[in-house]
Motif scaffolding. Structure first.
Motif: not given
Length: 75
Positions: A33-51
């Motif tokens: 959660s902390a890693r995904f909340a970090t600005p600049g971390i690429e995590h493909n949110s458009e691909q997963t559809g998760l918000k």
């Protein structure tokens, strides 16, 4: 969080998590959660559809249980 982890274990594996599994899962979800909340971390949110970062972390936790030997193998 612990109640949610216990629920996921019961749903996926049909049992309660052991104390070590519960603490490791909480750490796993918290760190992701902390890693995904970090600005600049690429995590493909458009691909997963998760918000949210937390949703992404929970999704990966659930996927890890579904990929476990305990879930896959029949006793």
């Amino acid at each position: 969080t612990n109640e949610r982890i216990e629920w996921v274990y019961r749903l996926a594996l049909g049992r309660q998590p052991e104390a070590t599994e519960l603490s490791r899962a909480a750490v796993f979800i918290g760190r992701l959660s902390a890693r995904f909340a970090t600005p600049g971390i690429e995590h493909n949110s458009e691909q997963t559809g998760l918000k949210t970062a937390e949703q992404k972390a929970w999704s990966l936790f659930c996927q890890s249980l579904l990929a476990s030997n305990e879930f896959i193998e029949i006793d």
